[in-house]
Design an enzyme around this catalytic site. Structure first.
Site, PDB file in Angstrom:
ATOM      1  N   GLU A 132       8.349 -49.125  41.131  1.00 29.99           N
ATOM      2  CA  GLU A 132       8.192 -48.274  39.954  1.00 29.99           C
ATOM      3  C   GLU A 132       8.971 -48.836  38.765  1.00 29.99           C
ATOM      4  O   GLU A 132      10.114 -49.258  38.894  1.00 29.99           O
ATOM      5  CB  GLU A 132       8.675 -46.852  40.268  1.00 29.99           C
ATOM      6  CG  GLU A 132       8.397 -45.867  39.154  1.00 29.99           C
ATOM      7  CD  GLU A 132       8.875 -44.463  39.465  1.00 29.99           C
ATOM      8  OE1 GLU A 132       8.454 -43.537  38.758  1.00 29.99           O
ATOM      9  OE2 GLU A 132       9.683 -44.299  40.406  1.00 29.99           O
TER      10      GLU A 132
ATOM     11  N   ARG B  97      -5.439 -39.975  43.307  1.00 28.89           N
ATOM     12  CA  ARG B  97      -3.982 -39.794  43.273  1.00 28.89           C
ATOM     13  C   ARG B  97      -3.473 -39.887  41.842  1.00 28.89           C
ATOM     14  O   ARG B  97      -3.142 -38.887  41.231  1.00 28.89           O
ATOM     15  CB  ARG B  97      -3.290 -40.837  44.174  1.00 28.89           C
ATOM     16  CG  ARG B  97      -1.845 -40.460  44.551  1.00 28.89           C
ATOM     17  CD  ARG B  97      -0.809 -40.767  43.495  1.00 28.89           C
ATOM     18  NE  ARG B  97      -0.676 -42.175  43.179  1.00 28.89           N
ATOM     19  CZ  ARG B  97       0.108 -42.650  42.224  1.00 28.89           C
ATOM     20  NH1 ARG B  97       0.814 -41.824  41.455  1.00 28.89           N
ATOM     21  NH2 ARG B  97       0.157 -43.944  41.972  1.00 28.89           N
TER      22      ARG B  97
END
Length: 506
Positions: A144, A14
């Protein structure tokens, strides 16, 4: 001493695939996934981002089908988004059962990218978590830009974690998204989070923008983190992610209070496979998996290794399914050559070893490293040359080859102190050389040159374009056949050297 387990999550398929220019095919993703789980024995895999492409969906379907058959579907994870259930629909179609939900871990990202308040974001996250639970999809949550959040908006981070720890979440994932943390900050921030939420599982996801990825991972482990996100060969966006091989070696050698299940012996094998599939080349000096990291070049090091392993450390190559090598070049010396001879089962007396060493030094001035595979060729050339009295010397030559024109050669030959020069053309550079030689001998010598009846070229197995080249020429002089050999980096030059030996024999 009680040891605690650190989960290793590999995100090569990923985050690693976000390396510029890298894209794995469906079959490549499946092959890598199998190797990572079955041979490398990582705990979890993050294999894709939801809703990226049809090819990504097909790859995830293949991997989840294989994982279901092999009772490891819970180890397969997919990056998803707060997108009103679209990612969850994608998850259901793909067969994946664990989502890594991407959310905002800094007020800066939340305010300027989403343009939402914390409460709005939390409300949407809650709805996403509830929707996932309805379909028995487990959720880990990414914060994030968490590192910048801890630096610049810590109140928001803890407000978010206060909310998140009341929800049905398996793990909280703490990324240094932009690779900006120092080791001291990593330790302090992770410790602060761990102490405030001792019952929550936290993963650390480090990037390598300042080349601090491994150091930051080390400090995160010391601060009590429960899991780590790593990639094979340090692949990833920009400067990449914390590299798997280096981190595993550091944990096993320096962090005795923790344990990981990763199989060190498979690291090099998996690393090379990912290199092949991705086209992302491993630097030769990359720790643990680089081509040169278990190669001693200096002769003094080889000598020291023979005397109580003076230049060994705990990073023994055998740990990683590799072998120590001793480079052959102008700095290697006799000790390196002896080590390589032992590996090949060869032995030389002192005078032969001196001559071979000198020849390798000469070659080292032209070529950075002489390979072990080159060594038998060099020995043959040196010992063969030593038996021939050098009365004829090819002093100089010019080889010319231009498109649309016949190759030509000008040679200067010294025969017992007398210099001769001639020029000729031919069908190739070596043919032109031979034609010039024939003209010269026809004019100046009563000797007749033997016929060339066979011409063979060899390079060592597995060699590259800079390999040594051995040319073996069979000559016929009246009824007698004999062979001469020439060795050089250039094929034509090696043939000329073989021819020079022929001239001395006749």
């Amino acid at each position: 001493m009680v040891t605690r387990k650190i989960e290793i999550m590999d995100t090569t398929l990923r985050d690693g695939e976000q390396t510029s220019g890298v894209s794995f095919s469906v079959s490549e993703k499946l092959t890598i996934a199998k190797l990572l789980l079955e041979e490398l024995k990582v705990d979890r895999l993050e294999i894709a981002s939801a809703r990226v492409s049809e090819g990504e969906l097909q790859a995830v379907k293949k991997i989840t089908a294989w994982a279901l058959e092999n009772n490891c579907l819970d180890k397969i994870e997919v990056l998803t988004f707060v997108d009103e259930g679209k990612s969850i629909d994608w998850m259901l179609e793909s067969g994946a059962k664990v989502q890594n939900l991407l959310t905002k871990g800094s007020l800066n990202h939340l305010t300027h990218q989403l343009k939402k308040t914390p409460n709005q974001h939390f409300t949407e996250i809650r709805a996403t978590l509830q929707a996932a639970a309805k379909f028995n999809i487990k959720t880990n949550v990414y914060l994030e830009d968490w590192s910048n959040g801890m630096r610049n908006s810590k109140e928001y981070v803890f407000e978010y974690l206060d909310f998140l720890t009341t929800q049905k979440v398996e793990r909280v994932l703490l990324p240094d998204t932009l690779g900006i943390l120092t080791p001291e900050e990593t330790f302090r921030f992770v410790l602060e989070v761990r102490q405030k939420y001792p019952n929550t599982h936290f993963d650390f996801h480090g990037h390598n923008d300042y080349d601090l990825g491994v150091a930051n991972v080390m400090e995160a482990v010391k601060a009590g983190v429960n899991g780590l996100h790593l990639t094979i060969n340090g692949m990833g966006e920009r400067a990449g992610n914390a590299p798997m091989a280096s981190v595993i070696a550091v944990i096993k050698d320096f962090l005795k209070e923790v344990k990981v299940t990763v199989n060190e012996k498979a690291l090099h094998k998996v690393s090379r496979l990912v290199e092949t599939f991705s086209g992302f080349r491993i630097p030769v000096n990359k720790p643990v998996v680089g081509a040169n990291v278990f190669t001693q070049t200096a002769g003094i090091h080889a000598d020291g290794d023979s005397k109580n392993n003076l230049y060994f450390n705990d990073l023994m190559p055998e740990r990683f399914g590799r072998k120590r090598k001793y480079a052959l070049g102008k700095t290697s010396g006799k000790a390196n050559i002896q080590k390589n001879l032992q590996d090949l089962g060869l032995s030389l007396n002192d005078e032969e070893l001196r001559k071979v060493t000198q020849r390798i030094i000469e070659l080292g001035d032209q070529k950075e490293v002489v390979s072990q595979e080159d060594l038998p060729y060099i020995i043959s050339d040196v010992l063969d040359s030593a038996t021939i009295e050098k009365r004829v010397v090819v002093e100089n030559y010019v080889l010319g080859h231009a498109k649309g024109m016949k190759p030509s050669t000008t040679i200067k030959l010294k025969v017992e102190g007398v210099v001769y020069e001639e020029h000729a053309q031919g069908d190739g550079q070596f043919d032109a050389f031979m034609n010039a030689l024939k003209k010269l001998y026809k004019i100046h010598s009563k000797k007749v040159l033997p016929k060339l009846i066979d011409y063979a070229v060899r390079i060592p197995p597995g060699s590259h374009s800079d390999a040594l080249c051995e040319t073996i020429i069979t000559w016929k002089n009246k009824d007698k056949e004999f062979i001469t050999r020439g060795l050089d980096l250039d094929q034509t030059v090696s043939a000329i050297k073989a021819t020079e030996k022929m001239l001395n024999i006749i």
